[in-house]
Design a protein around this motif. Structure first.
Motif, PDB file in Angstrom:
ATOM      1  N   ALA A 215       0.832  -1.205   0.000  1.00  0.00           N
ATOM      2  CA  ALA A 215       0.000   0.000   0.000  1.00  0.00           C
ATOM      3  C   ALA A 215       0.866   1.254   0.000  1.00  0.00           C
ATOM      4  N   GLU A 216       2.019   1.169   0.663  1.00  0.00           N
ATOM      5  CA  GLU A 216       2.956   2.285   0.626  1.00  0.00           C
ATOM      6  C   GLU A 216       3.672   2.336  -0.722  1.00  0.00           C
ATOM      7  N   ALA A 217       4.068   1.179  -1.232  1.00  0.00           N
ATOM      8  CA  ALA A 217       4.793   1.134  -2.496  1.00  0.00           C
ATOM      9  C   ALA A 217       3.955   1.706  -3.636  1.00  0.00           C
ATOM     10  N   GLU A 218       2.674   1.325  -3.673  1.00  0.00           N
ATOM     11  CA  GLU A 218       1.794   1.819  -4.733  1.00  0.00           C
ATOM     12  C   GLU A 218       1.681   3.338  -4.670  1.00  0.00           C
ATOM     13  N   ALA A 219       1.460   3.870  -3.456  1.00  0.00           N
ATOM     14  CA  ALA A 219       1.295   5.316  -3.304  1.00  0.00           C
ATOM     15  C   ALA A 219       2.597   6.054  -3.586  1.00  0.00           C
ATOM     16  N   THR A 220       3.719   5.479  -3.169  1.00  0.00           N
ATOM     17  CA  THR A 220       5.013   6.095  -3.441  1.00  0.00           C
ATOM     18  C   THR A 220       5.264   6.179  -4.942  1.00  0.00           C
ATOM     19  N   HIS A 221       4.957   5.084  -5.645  1.00  0.00           N
ATOM     20  CA  HIS A 221       5.105   5.080  -7.102  1.00  0.00           C
ATOM     21  C   HIS A 221       4.220   6.154  -7.731  1.00  0.00           C
ATOM     22  N   ARG A 222       2.982   6.264  -7.228  1.00  0.00           N
ATOM     23  CA  ARG A 222       2.050   7.254  -7.773  1.00  0.00           C
ATOM     24  C   ARG A 222       2.556   8.681  -7.514  1.00  0.00           C
ATOM     25  N   ALA A 223       3.066   8.914  -6.315  1.00  0.00           N
ATOM     26  CA  ALA A 223       3.585  10.239  -5.976  1.00  0.00           C
ATOM     27  C   ALA A 223       4.784  10.600  -6.851  1.00  0.00           C
ATOM     28  N   ILE A 224       5.681   9.635  -7.059  1.00  0.00           N
ATOM     29  CA  ILE A 224       6.847   9.879  -7.905  1.00  0.00           C
ATOM     30  C   ILE A 224       6.411  10.157  -9.346  1.00  0.00           C
ATOM     31  N   ALA A 225       5.414   9.411  -9.817  1.00  0.00           N
ATOM     32  CA  ALA A 225       4.924   9.619 -11.184  1.00  0.00           C
ATOM     33  C   ALA A 225       4.344  11.024 -11.338  1.00  0.00           C
ATOM     34  N   LEU A 226       3.568  11.476 -10.355  1.00  0.00           N
ATOM     35  CA  LEU A 226       3.001  12.826 -10.403  1.00  0.00           C
ATOM     36  C   LEU A 226       4.112  13.877 -10.401  1.00  0.00           C
ATOM     37  N   ALA A 227       5.146  13.641  -9.594  1.00  0.00           N
ATOM     38  CA  ALA A 227       6.265  14.583  -9.542  1.00  0.00           C
ATOM     39  C   ALA A 227       7.030  14.605 -10.866  1.00  0.00           C
ATOM     40  N   GLU A 228       7.156  13.439 -11.496  1.00  0.00           N
ATOM     41  CA  GLU A 228       7.840  13.387 -12.792  1.00  0.00           C
ATOM     42  C   GLU A 228       7.054  14.154 -13.852  1.00  0.00           C
ATOM     43  N   ILE A 229       5.735  14.017 -13.824  1.00  0.00           N
ATOM     44  CA  ILE A 229       4.908  14.752 -14.792  1.00  0.00           C
ATOM     45  C   ILE A 229       5.027  16.258 -14.552  1.00  0.00           C
ATOM     46  N   ALA A 230       5.053  16.642 -13.272  1.00  0.00           N
ATOM     47  CA  ALA A 230       5.186  18.060 -12.915  1.00  0.00           C
ATOM     48  C   ALA A 230       6.619  18.562 -13.090  1.00  0.00           C
ATOM     49  N   ASP A 231       7.566  17.617 -13.219  1.00  0.00           N
ATOM     50  CA  ASP A 231       8.987  17.933 -13.397  1.00  0.00           C
ATOM     51  C   ASP A 231       9.545  18.692 -12.189  1.00  0.00           C
ATOM     52  N   VAL A 232       9.237  18.181 -10.985  1.00  0.00           N
ATOM     53  CA  VAL A 232       9.759  18.774  -9.755  1.00  0.00           C
ATOM     54  C   VAL A 232      10.196  17.644  -8.820  1.00  0.00           C
ATOM     55  N   PRO A 233      11.100  17.936  -7.882  1.00  0.00           N
ATOM     56  CA  PRO A 233      11.478  16.916  -6.888  1.00  0.00           C
ATOM     57  C   PRO A 233      10.377  16.716  -5.862  1.00  0.00           C
ATOM     58  N   ILE A 234      10.435  15.577  -5.177  1.00  0.00           N
ATOM     59  CA  ILE A 234       9.462  15.274  -4.122  1.00  0.00           C
ATOM     60  C   ILE A 234      10.184  14.473  -3.044  1.00  0.00           C
TER      61      ILE A 234
END
Length: 247
Positions: A215-234
Motif C-alpha cells: 500500500a505504501e509502495a503503490e502510493a510512493t510510485h504514484r507520488a513519484i509519477a506525479l512529480a515526474e509529470i510536474a517535473d519537480v522533486p518530491i
C-alpha cells in the motif's frame, strides 16, 4: 557577548582535531587551534567533544490528533532536545479544513512563542487546497516556510486527492518550495482496517498488518509519477506502517 570554548576535540563533517571555538552574539565566529581573545565566558572543554548541534526535521509538539495531544509541548520538547544535543527542529503547522495557510502558521507560531529553548521552523501540512491556498504557498515560501506536507491517507482529515497534489507540485516548480509526501493508499487501508475490526482483530500487531508494504509502495510510485509529470522533486518522509500516528 563572547563565549570561548577552549581545548576541546572539534568534530566537523569532514575532520576531527584539537581546537577552540569562539562564539559571538550566539553565532560561531571563529574556529582555530589556539584562539587568544578576551571573552565574557570561557568554557574548558578538555577531554570533551565539541560538535555542531543536530537538526531534527520531523517533530510533532503540542499537536492534537484523534482526541489526544502529543505529550510534549514546545517547552518540554525543545528542552529535552537541547539536552540531547539537538539545537534546531522543524515542526508541522497543520492547516485544518476551511483554514488559510497563514492561520495555521500563526497558530503554531503562538504555540512555540516564549516556550522554545532552541531554534525552530515549520513544514506546512495542507489539508485543503484551492486557488487562494495555491497563492498562499508563494507567500509562505517568501516568509521562510518552504516545505509542504501532503497526505494520501486519512480521508476527511488530512487526505488530498491526486489532482490537488499535482497542482501543489506544479506550484512548487514556480515558487521553489518542496512537497513532502505521506505516501500510502489510504482508501485501501481504510477497507483493511474495517475488515480487521469486524473480525475482532484489534491487537497492536494489526496496525501493521492493515498497512501492508504494498500500500505504501503503490502510493510512493504514484507520488513519484506525479512529480515526474510536474517535473519537480518530491520527498517521502515516512514509512507509515511503522507508525501509530500520521508522520
Amino acid at each position: 557577548m563572547r563565549t570561548l570554548i577552549k581545548n576541546g576535540t572539534i568534530v566537523t563533517a569532514v575532520d576531527q582535531y584539537a581546537g577552540d571555538v569562539l562564539i559571538e552574539d550566539e553565532k560561531i565566529s571563529l574556529i582555530g587551534s589556539s584562539i587568544d581573545v578576551a571573552a565574557d565566558k570561557t568554557i574548558d572543554a578538555s577531554g570533551k567533544y565539541v560538535l555542531p548541534g543536530g537538526i531534527d526535521v520531523h517533530t510533532h509538539l503540542d499537536m492534537p490528533f484523534g482526541g489526544a495531544t502529543s505529550a510534549d509541548d514546545f517547552e518540554t520538547g525543545t528542552v529535552a532536545a537541547a539536552f540531547g544535543g539537538t539545537t534546531s527542529i522543524v515542526d508541522f503547522a497543520i492547516q485544518y479544513k476551511g483554514q488559510t495557510l497563514h492561520h495555521a502558521w500563526e497558530t503554531w507560531m503562538k504555540k512555540a512563542e516564549g516556550k522554545a529553548a532552541i531554534d525552530y521552523g515549520f513544514h506546512m501540512i495542507m489539508t485543503d487546497f484551492n486557488d487562494q491556498v495555491e497563492l498562499e504557498m508563494d507567500a509562505l515560501v517568501r516568509q521562510g516556510v518552504t516545505s509542504f506536507k501532503l497526505f494520501m491517507a486519512y480521508r476527511g482529515i488530512f487526505m488530498l486527492d491526486d489532482g490537488s497534489i499535482f497542482k501543489a507540485l506544479l506550484r512548487t516548480g514556480q515558487n521553489g518550495g518542496t512537497i513532502c509526501m505521506h505516501a500510502e493508499n489510504g482508501d485501501v487501508i481504510d477497507v483493511l482496517v474495517q475488515r480487521a475490526l469486524k473480525a475482532g482483530h484489534t491487537a497492536p500487531k494489526y496496525h501493521a498488518l492493515t498497512r501492508p508494504a504494498r500500500a505504501e509502495a503503490e502510493a510512493t510510485h504514484r507520488a513519484i509519477a506525479l512529480a515526474e509529470i510536474a517535473d519537480v522533486p518530491i520527498v517521502e518522509i515516512v514509512s507509515p506502517s511503522m507508525n501509530t500516528s500520521p508522520r
